[in-house]
Design an enzyme around this catalytic site. Structure first.
Site, PDB file in Angstrom:
ATOM      1  N   GLY A 100       0.719  -1.374   0.011  1.00  0.00           N
ATOM      2  CA  GLY A 100       0.042  -0.006   0.018  1.00  0.00           C
ATOM      3  C   GLY A 100       1.104   1.196   0.045  1.00  0.00           C
ATOM      4  O   GLY A 100       2.058   1.173  -0.505  1.00  0.00           O
ATOM      5  N   VAL A 110       2.544   4.841   1.607  1.00  0.00           N
ATOM      6  CA  VAL A 110       3.462   5.310   2.731  1.00  0.00           C
ATOM      7  C   VAL A 110       2.494   5.632   3.922  1.00  0.00           C
ATOM      8  O   VAL A 110       2.863   5.188   5.225  1.00  0.00           O
ATOM      9  CB  VAL A 110       4.363   6.314   2.356  1.00  0.00           C
ATOM     10  CG1 VAL A 110       5.207   6.672   3.543  1.00  0.00           C
ATOM     11  CG2 VAL A 110       5.502   5.834   1.454  1.00  0.00           C
ATOM     12  N   GLY A 115       1.058   2.434   5.489  1.00  0.00           N
ATOM     13  CA  GLY A 115       2.000   1.919   6.186  1.00  0.00           C
ATOM     14  C   GLY A 115       2.427   2.330   7.527  1.00  0.00           C
ATOM     15  O   GLY A 115       2.729   1.748   8.570  1.00  0.00           O
ATOM     16  N   GLU A 137       5.498  -3.590   1.655  1.00  0.00           N
ATOM     17  CA  GLU A 137       5.887  -2.871   0.296  1.00  0.00           C
ATOM     18  C   GLU A 137       5.041  -1.710  -0.004  1.00  0.00           C
ATOM     19  O   GLU A 137       3.870  -1.798  -0.253  1.00  0.00           O
ATOM     20  CB  GLU A 137       5.883  -3.850  -0.627  1.00  0.00           C
ATOM     21  CG  GLU A 137       6.070  -3.513  -2.160  1.00  0.00           C
ATOM     22  CD  GLU A 137       5.279  -3.957  -3.491  1.00  0.00           C
ATOM     23  OE1 GLU A 137       4.906  -3.466  -4.390  1.00  0.00           O
ATOM     24  OE2 GLU A 137       5.323  -5.311  -3.349  1.00  0.00           O
ATOM     25  N   CYS A 152       3.547   0.659  -7.880  1.00  0.00           N
ATOM     26  CA  CYS A 152       4.610   1.250  -6.897  1.00  0.00           C
ATOM     27  C   CYS A 152       5.922   1.081  -7.603  1.00  0.00           C
ATOM     28  O   CYS A 152       6.796   1.875  -7.195  1.00  0.00           O
ATOM     29  CB  CYS A 152       4.464   0.805  -5.408  1.00  0.00           C
ATOM     30  SG  CYS A 152       3.027   0.630  -4.528  1.00  0.00           S
TER      31      CYS A 152
END
Length: 492
Positions: free
Chosen positions: A234, A236, A239, A256, A291
């Protein structure tokens, strides 16, 4: 609901939550319609799991753990291979479902199921390779280590490849003897329901569990005391939120996350290969929603103008937005109105800060696409490192092109962000290639290539782009803990 009639076996028959080897209605009775990004039509409903549902699923996984961990590695491998066979058998119908639910082209999505199947096969083969060590301690002592599974693992997957991520990311923890709870992306949950229908009953009850839901579901998973590790594909910000929630129970994480990845072209690059490589690196098939996209392109001044002109000509030839269910489509839509608004905002800010629009920059004029969240592939030149577009992840079809002539300044700019997922270097000189790869702050680097993943090669980022590595043997070890055992052999 969706006006297009679909072939039998595409849509899932169940709309509930799969855990403990059975289907369950959400305890709060809440459902939401999943919307096709290409047409804004409702496709089908999916359950919204809340904290009580999460608790039930995690407890089912916890109850199954003791038996599963004692299942022989060879038996675990057999079940993983069976799941891989099912994915290959249903690859086309799964691709069509994800095309409807994500807006990405059906022709390309067929590869997702097959890549996930290959990953299941890979980790099935590694299940017997989880080994400890013996350590010499001198006379009278035997010292050895064991690698043991952690327990319940929660895996939260992203919307750009929902079927592939959900299927392949169960492989390593299951091979290591863990049980798994997978949370679908709330933007595209349907292929996870179909995956549960196809492979759920292959495994003993509670070993694999699948939940659909939104933020409350994810937060409950990350905070649950019986979840021993949390993983995420997902953004930042997501995260950081997951890590904060996991902190109270000191859960380890595997992430990731986002990327603002650089493609660096040296003066001696093979221009004929570089030009399509730049286009490939943007992952425009998925409307740039990747990403790993190399969205920052650094062209040496000696080749800048001709490469930029060629890329601007090639992109519209190869990638024209179209309906995702059309086999001829080579570029899909963005996932939502919110993502479309975000992309348009980046275009406005780039123009306001002085970037030059080379191509794209607008929604397509085709009336067939008018209701969907489509955006043309876009290239900006005359970029500066201080621009918003140069610093923030778009997760959309916008490429930024920079001119460079000094290598030290180049790497100051390339490495000047908190991201570090992938990178691509183009040169014919072996010394230059190795020197540049060493200087590039990224977890995964291509030389004269881009975008490709290779099962067995560790994928993951540095800095804010991730924690840990996947798609490799190291991923298997991520779901084990090391126990040291020291045996005194005599009383002396």
């Amino acid at each position: 609901m969706l006006s297009t009639k679909l072939p039998e076996g595409v849509l899932p028959n169940h709309r509930g939550l799969y855990y403990g080897g059975a289907w369950h209605a959400p305890l709060a009775g809440q459902y939401v319609s999943s919307v096709a990004p290409a047409t804004a039509e409702a496709i089908a409903e999916a359950s919204i799991a809340e904290a009580d549902d999460v608790d039930a699923a995690v407890r089912a996984a916890h109850a199954a753990f003791d038996t599963w961990r004692r299942t022989t590695p060879a038996e675990r491998g057999v079940l993983l291979r069976r799941a891989a066979e099912v994915l290959r058998e249903h690859a086309d119908s799964l691709a069509l479902l994800d095309a409807l639910d994500t807006g990405s082209p059906v022709t390309m999505l067929a590869g997702d199921a097959r890549f996930a199947a290959a990953s299941l096969d890979y980790f099935a083969g590694l299940a017997t390779e989880i080994k400890g060590d013996t350590l010499p301690m001198g006379n009278g002592h035997l010292n050895y280590t064991l690698r043991e599974p952690l327990g319940v693992v929660a895996r939260i997957v992203a919307y750009n490849h929902p079927l592939m991520f959900a299927a392949m990311r169960i492989a390593a923890p299951l091979a290591a003897g863990n049980t798994v709870v997978v949370k679908a992306p709330d933007q595209a949950p349907l292929s996870l329901l179909r995956l549960a229908e196809l492979i759920g009953e292959l495994f003993p009850p509670g070993v694999v569990n699948f939940l659909t839901g939104g933020r409350n579901c994810g937060e409950a998973l990350t905070a649950h005391p019986l979840v021993r590790k949390i993983t995420l594909i997902g953004s930042v910000p997501t995260g950081k939120a997951v890590m904060r929630n996991a902190a109270d129970s000191l859960k380890p994480v595997l992430f990731e996350l986002g990327g603002k990845n650089a493609l660096i072209a040296y003066p001696d690059a093979d221009v004929d290969a570089l030009i399509p490589g730049i286009v490939q690196g943007m992952n425009l098939t998925w409307a740039g929603q990747s990403c790993g996209s190399t969205s920052r392109v650094f062209l040496h001044a000696s080749i800048h103008d001709r490469v930029l002109a060629a890329v601007a000509n090639l992109i519209p030839e190869r990638h024209k937005p179209g309906l995702p269910t059309d086999p001829a489509t080579t570029m899909g839509s963005l996932i939502s109105q919110a993502q479309l608004d975000k992309v348009e905002g980046f275009v406005r800010s780039a123009l306001a800060e002085g970037a030059r629009l080379v191509c794209g920059g607008r929604r397509p004029k085709d009336p067939v696409l008018a209701r969907g969240f489509f955006f043309e592939p876009t290239v900006f030149a005359d970029m500066r490192p201080d621009m918003r577009l140069a610093r923030e992840e778009v997760f959309g079809p916008i490429m930024s092109v920079f001119r460079w002539d000094n290598e030290d300044s180049l790497f100051d700019h390339v490495n000047g962000l908190d991201y570090g997922l992938t990178g691509s270097i183009w040169t014919r000189d072996l010394v230059t290639a190795h020197r540049a790869a060493a200087r590039l702050e990224a977890g995964y680097v291509w030389i004269n290539n881009t975008s490709q993943h290779f099962i067995g090669a560790p994928f993951g980022g540095v800095k804010h782009s991730g924690i840990g590595r996947e798609e490799c043997f190291e991923e298997l070890l991520e779901f084990t803990s090391v126990k040291n055992i020291n045996l005194k052999l005599s009383a002396s």
